[in-house]
Design a protein around this motif. Sequence first.
Motif, PDB file in Angstrom:
ATOM      1  N   ALA B  20      29.806   5.017 -90.250  1.00  0.00           N
ATOM      2  CA  ALA B  20      30.085   6.403 -89.545  1.00  0.00           C
ATOM      3  C   ALA B  20      31.462   6.660 -89.113  1.00  0.00           C
ATOM      4  N   THR B  21      31.954   5.655 -88.356  1.00  0.00           N
ATOM      5  CA  THR B  21      33.297   5.809 -87.641  1.00  0.00           C
ATOM      6  C   THR B  21      34.370   5.732 -88.496  1.00  0.00           C
ATOM      7  N   LEU B  22      34.162   4.721 -89.412  1.00  0.00           N
ATOM      8  CA  LEU B  22      35.192   4.522 -90.565  1.00  0.00           C
ATOM      9  C   LEU B  22      35.382   5.635 -91.513  1.00  0.00           C
ATOM     10  N   VAL B  23      34.410   6.046 -92.039  1.00  0.00           N
ATOM     11  CA  VAL B  23      34.315   7.307 -92.839  1.00  0.00           C
ATOM     12  C   VAL B  23      35.004   8.401 -92.043  1.00  0.00           C
ATOM     13  N   LEU B 286      30.343  13.021 -94.312  1.00  0.00           N
ATOM     14  CA  LEU B 286      29.837  12.211 -93.237  1.00  0.00           C
ATOM     15  C   LEU B 286      28.285  12.027 -93.435  1.00  0.00           C
ATOM     16  N   GLY B 287      27.549  13.247 -93.396  1.00  0.00           N
ATOM     17  CA  GLY B 287      26.038  13.348 -93.772  1.00  0.00           C
ATOM     18  C   GLY B 287      25.526  12.348 -94.865  1.00  0.00           C
ATOM     19  N   ILE B 288      26.236  12.587 -95.923  1.00  0.00           N
ATOM     20  CA  ILE B 288      25.711  12.045 -96.903  1.00  0.00           C
ATOM     21  C   ILE B 288      25.960  10.169 -96.917  1.00  0.00           C
ATOM     22  N   VAL B 289      27.236   9.995 -96.636  1.00  0.00           N
ATOM     23  CA  VAL B 289      27.584   8.531 -96.351  1.00  0.00           C
ATOM     24  C   VAL B 289      26.563   8.062 -95.415  1.00  0.00           C
ATOM     25  N   LEU B 290      26.503   8.571 -94.433  1.00  0.00           N
ATOM     26  CA  LEU B 290      25.329   7.975 -93.406  1.00  0.00           C
ATOM     27  C   LEU B 290      24.186   7.965 -93.654  1.00  0.00           C
ATOM     28  N   SER B 291      23.722   8.940 -94.473  1.00  0.00           N
ATOM     29  CA  SER B 291      22.361   8.793 -94.936  1.00  0.00           C
ATOM     30  C   SER B 291      22.169   7.391 -95.851  1.00  0.00           C
TER      31      SER B 291
END
Lengths: 509, 317
Positions: B20-23, B286-291
């Motif tokens: 999440a931080t990287l993204v 962020l939301g999508i990558v995190l999911s």
Amino acid sequence: MAHMLTRRSVLAGAAAGAFVPLLGIPGARASTPGILTFGISSFPPSVQPWANAGTASATVKLALYRGLASYGPDGKIRGELAEGWSSEGKNTWVFKLRDAKFQNGEKVTSADVKWTIEQVAGEKSTAFLRTEMQGVEKIETPDDLTVRITTKQPTVTLPLMMASYHMPIMSKASTAAQQIGAGPFVLKDAERGVSMDLAPNPHYYRPGLPKLKAIRVVVYADENLRVAALQSGDVDLIEYVPWQAMASIEKDAALKLDAVDGPFMAIVFNGSRPPFNDARVRKAVAHAIRREDIVKSAFFGRGAPLAHLPIPQASPYFNADLADGWKYDPELSKKLLAEAGHGGGLSCKLLSTAQYGMHKDTAEVVQQHLAAVGINAELNLPDWATRVSLGNRGQYDFGIMGTSADSNDPDGLSGYVDGSLSPSYVRSYNLSIPKLTQLFQAGREEFDETKRKAIYHEMEQVAIDQVPMVGLALRSQGYAMRKEVGGFKNMPGALSFYSGQTFETATVG
Amino acid sequence: MLAFTLRRTAIALVLVWLVATLVFMVIHLIPGDPAELLLSQGGVAPDPAAVAELRERLGLDLPLYTQYLNYWAGLFRGDFGVSLQDEHPVASEIALRLPRTLELIGAAAVIALSVGLPFGTMAALKPGGRLDRIASLIAGISLSVPVFVVGTLAILVFAQKLGWVSAGGYVALAQDPVRHFILLLMPASTIAVGLGAVVFRVTRSAVLEVLGRDHVRAAQARGVRPRLIILRHVLRNALSPVLTVVALHLGSLLGGTVLVEYVFNWPGLSGYLVRSVEARDYPEVLGIVLSISVLFVFLNLLVDLAYAALDPRVRHA
């Protein structure tokens, strides 16, 4: 083993056969009379009335809202919620409203017009015409159907602004969540990113309109799929017809193509640093490009070369004597470069984007032609978001731009030609030509048509000499529809993106 | 076992935080301003004051570390934030689209397995035979043709020429189940073309390998019926590499169905991610990558824990 194989293959074949009747359920359907399915190129990010959210939003906005004025199918400005208007002196316009109702059934009054202009000009506004409406000094409402607008500067183009799809009149009962306009349709339902359903507005003021029972807007982002959906009968109407598909649509007996040369491609410059802060170098670029090659390679021949400012030939402001102002003349280019001290050649970077084929293809043709006169342009092709950002910040030498003028009036070009305006990727960066700015201002203040023509003739002459941008090509902007669709029309020239206006007269079947 | 579970869970959580931080950093570092982009769509110049106003409204004028802290504060409240484009909640959009992508991948896996497994087995039983040669050739072609070519061809043939199916689109299951599955068939089959070829190849080599093992020869010597040998002794042992490979491929499909979703207008998660990146819609990206990464990491965690439960040596390694 051999037996087993045979039996299995027979079974497999039978199973596959079982699928066929399932597939046979027709995906291709005949048009449903009265219901128009419209294949749009992207989902409108918003249908907020006054902010710009792209052409897909504008098209839907034109079905939902109405302004004081609008453009008729012939491209001429006409009264909409206002029956008519007249000027009182140089700074005042008086609009007479007609008896029209909002989508909630309430009357459109002068108070709503006043409220609308105040919202657009408001401090927290993100409206497209914010600055323009901040030029309004006062709004008087002597009665329910009269609005008197006084501007700080003489503004002959105020009725044009009132015809913009970014300037619909909204009920003062509107909220951010519940927008109440006066258009022919209402937004009934939407699935974000997928589709929108519009239903007729029973209170619409034009008798007998709209003719459709419903519009279903479905997103087809892929241009080839959009065409396939039209050909297979999933949709009745599509926008942004890809140029390579235009010929096959014209040949298809079940379909018709409505295309106009409207939007244009151009080169913009960074005027804040060498080499393009020198008008001679810019002019060298303008004369070095054989524009037919762009039309051929980027637009499959669907368009026209543009060797002057993008003023359409049909416009009363078209200047025939300047139409070939930037004609292809590589020798002249070389001479100009030598005069500017670049006789030995010149290296620079050309900004475009790989995200859109037409921007990339145009850049490649330009690069080739410039190489022939000794300008060695290295291509920079980031994604669109980056390209916009670099353009707005002036982090480039020169760039390819594609857009449509705000209107067919020459004032609609000021945002693209006048480099003294705020920094933006759509126009040259920090390239101020005071004479041009002056002439645009004079045109905005001149009420006499003949004098106005003279002003814009001089403006174009200055532009040809000083080269604030380089016109490259007009590109064809097309709608395609099934034969059963009537009453929908692609509006002429720069107004192509206003075609959503004609949803009110559209019919199916 | 408890210590092992806790350790692995902690590692998984750290991984999610890292992703999440990287993204977050990357999406903010690349050029492009969402407010500017939104207001300058369609090639027009927005009013700079309007852009500034929108930036302030969206909280984009705050320092990056404040935005970062706000983002995590939101996450701890279970809030993924709202889209910068229309203030639509990101979480509800993901909840809507993730199942569609999973359905697409699931259907593709079913089709790929039901074609690849039997043909792979049959090809291995008679290596070099006619079926093996033809199927291997088809598998080779299927693997080398890009997915958008398969998809475009399928639309050309089945939608445009034959008119059997719609040229893509989506109808909710609840709205019209029959049309839902018809529309699912084309994109799922398109993904299955490549995936089926992989299944075929892995099955073929796994079955070939198992066929030569001692216990199979012993069964043959005992006179067990060939069909039973294949089902009980060969396939059961050959399946585990097949499933491992299929599982790996399915994982990568989670974010990789972009082209198919695009070509067939399937409103899933991958296409949503691409459009969010294009619009620089930070909360959506962020939301999508995190999911997706949470799904990945925790599936791996589950596998790790399952291995450990089955094999004590893993716990102490």
